[in-house]
Write a protein that holds these residues in place. Sequence first.
Motif, PDB file in Angstrom:
ATOM      1  N   SER A 218     -11.984  -7.562  -0.448  1.00 39.62           N
ATOM      2  CA  SER A 218     -10.950  -6.536  -0.377  1.00 39.62           C
ATOM      3  C   SER A 218     -10.585  -6.181  -1.808  1.00 39.62           C
ATOM      4  O   SER A 218      -9.814  -6.878  -2.458  1.00 39.62           O
ATOM      5  CB  SER A 218      -9.734  -7.053   0.386  1.00 39.62           C
TER       6      SER A 218
ATOM      7  N   SER B 180      -2.218   2.444   0.982  1.00 35.45           N
ATOM      8  CA  SER B 180      -1.778   1.399   1.914  1.00 35.45           C
ATOM      9  C   SER B 180      -1.554   1.957   3.320  1.00 35.45           C
ATOM     10  O   SER B 180      -1.818   1.279   4.312  1.00 35.45           O
ATOM     11  CB  SER B 180      -0.527   0.690   1.399  1.00 35.45           C
TER      12      SER B 180
ATOM     13  N   GLU C 115      -4.942   2.181   4.923  1.00 36.32           N
ATOM     14  CA  GLU C 115      -5.366   0.874   5.430  1.00 36.32           C
ATOM     15  C   GLU C 115      -4.686   0.554   6.756  1.00 36.32           C
ATOM     16  O   GLU C 115      -5.319   0.011   7.669  1.00 36.32           O
ATOM     17  CB  GLU C 115      -5.073  -0.212   4.399  1.00 36.32           C
TER      18      GLU C 115
ATOM     19  N   ASP D 172      -6.526  -0.132  10.287  1.00 35.25           N
ATOM     20  CA  ASP D 172      -6.243  -1.320  11.103  1.00 35.25           C
ATOM     21  C   ASP D 172      -5.888  -0.931  12.535  1.00 35.25           C
ATOM     22  O   ASP D 172      -6.261  -1.613  13.474  1.00 35.25           O
ATOM     23  CB  ASP D 172      -5.099  -2.140  10.494  1.00 35.25           C
TER      24      ASP D 172
END
Length: 156
Positions: free
Chosen positions: A75, A55, A58, A62
């Motif tokens: 996803s 996470s 990710e 981003d």
Amino acid sequence: MSSTPLPGIGVRYDLVTREQRPLSVVAHRDGSRTLSAYRKDDPDACALSVRLTASEVEAVIDALMPAHHSPSLLSTTELGLVAERIELAATSHWNGRHLGETRMRTETGVSIVAVLRRAEAIPSPGPDFRLAGGDTLIVIGTREGVDAAAAILGRE
């Protein structure tokens, strides 16, 4: 950028920035990443090493590429699936054998969605597809299934 398979761990990606700063990312099979930066004056001296969860990776993506999301892209992590590359060693038991002989889908529930061979991509290979050492298989499935697939494909 160069990549080096790390059996049982994942893949290490190395690059040198425009400022001649060596960087590496180890993509661990559990989805985490280790980002390391090395000193410009001594490329063997690690100046920074950070282990990121899937996470956190990710979130960094981003931040680096905020427009990378597309509503038409799947996803997989939100669905409990992972997609990974598994390289078939030249000494693999499966070198020269048909994909169907691996019983991959039956044994692991994993789907092999493509095979990368040299500069070619073979999408949706069938059970009669003949594997070759150096092939990179793109697989999708649960974390446990992908780990089991890697173990099967790693057989020598």
